[in-house]
Design a protein around this motif. Structure first.
Motif: not given
Ligand SMILES: Cc1cc2nc3c(=O)[nH]c(=O)nc-3n(C[C@H](O)[C@H](O)[C@H](O)COP(=O)(O)O)c2cc1C
Length: 207
Positions: A64-88
């Motif tokens: 499914d990363m192939q679908k995400l590459y397409k979405k990423i390439n088509d975007s002008d900007a990215i918002i990316i978020g993660s909770p902390t799981y064991f400091y990471n």
């Protein structure tokens, strides 16, 4: 302007999603076309280090990363978020970030010489969001830096790196008004940055 928001928590409508969504609302104030997705809805395997991408810039793993590459390439900007799981970041987010390796290219003879395709063909812009349960920022560990440094390596400059503390229960971050406001303003700044980049491209093409 297309803005893609990527949530690395599997908890739908949780704290990460609430903050990422608020950054997204900030971009929508400037009429961004905004889409948010959860990595947990995609099947993303780990990078195998096969170097299959090294000549073409295209990852050879068919998931499914192939679908995400397409979405990423088509975007002008990215918002990316993660909770902390064991400091990471979460494991899911780390898998995703590792798969961005396809956007890096190294000199054939000297691996100390490398860059990203985005650096050559046009930087992209990002906002990172990290959220953890504890009040002391040291308990967040490297969550925020992993996001911003990885994005920087693949040619996205983060215009804001949000670090939210003290949110445990689902959606608790939503009642933190100063944090939500910081997220909203980061979204406005992200959209303004993309517009400024477009203006520069149109008006200063002699460079
Ligand atoms: C496996 C796991 C590990 C965690 N590790 C940390 C940690 O190291 N430091 C911290 O402050 N919070 C930690 N937390 C708490 C989460 O970061 C926090 O609850 C966050 O708000 C969850 O965001 P979400 O609602 O988007 O999933 C951990 C939670 C889980 C489930």
């Amino acid at each position: 302007m297309k803005v893609l928001a990527i949530v690395g928590s599997s908890r739908k409508n949780g704290n990460t999603a609430s903050l990422v969504e608020e950054v997204g609302k900030g971009t929508q104030e400037l009429n961004a076309d905004y889409e948010m997705l959860y990595l947990s809805d995609y099947s993303i395997s780990d990078c195998t280090g096969c170097e299959g991408c090294s000549k073409t810039g295209i990852c050879v793993i068919k998931d499914d990363m192939q679908k995400l590459y397409k979405k990423i390439n088509d975007s002008d900007a990215i918002i990316i978020g993660s909770p902390t799981y064991f400091y990471n970041v979460t494991g899911r987010m780390k898998n995703f970030l590792d798969r961005l390796y396809t956007y890096e290219i190294f000199d054939d003879d000297d691996r100390g010489v490398w860059l990203s395709y985005n650096e050559v063909f046009g930087l992209k812009y990002a906002v990172t969001v990290a959220i953890c349960e504890q009040e002391d920022i040291s308990e967040m560990g490297v969550t925020s830096e992993i996001l911003s440094k990885t994005l920087s390596a693949v040619g996205w400059r983060s215009v804001a790196n949000i670090k939210g503390l003290h949110a445990f229960k689902k959606g608790e971050a939503k009642i933190n008004d100063p944090l939500m406001n910081e997220c909203h303003q980061a979204g406005v700044k992200l959209a303004k940055t993309v517009f400024l980049a477009k203006k520069v491209k149109e008006n200063f093409n002699k460079y």
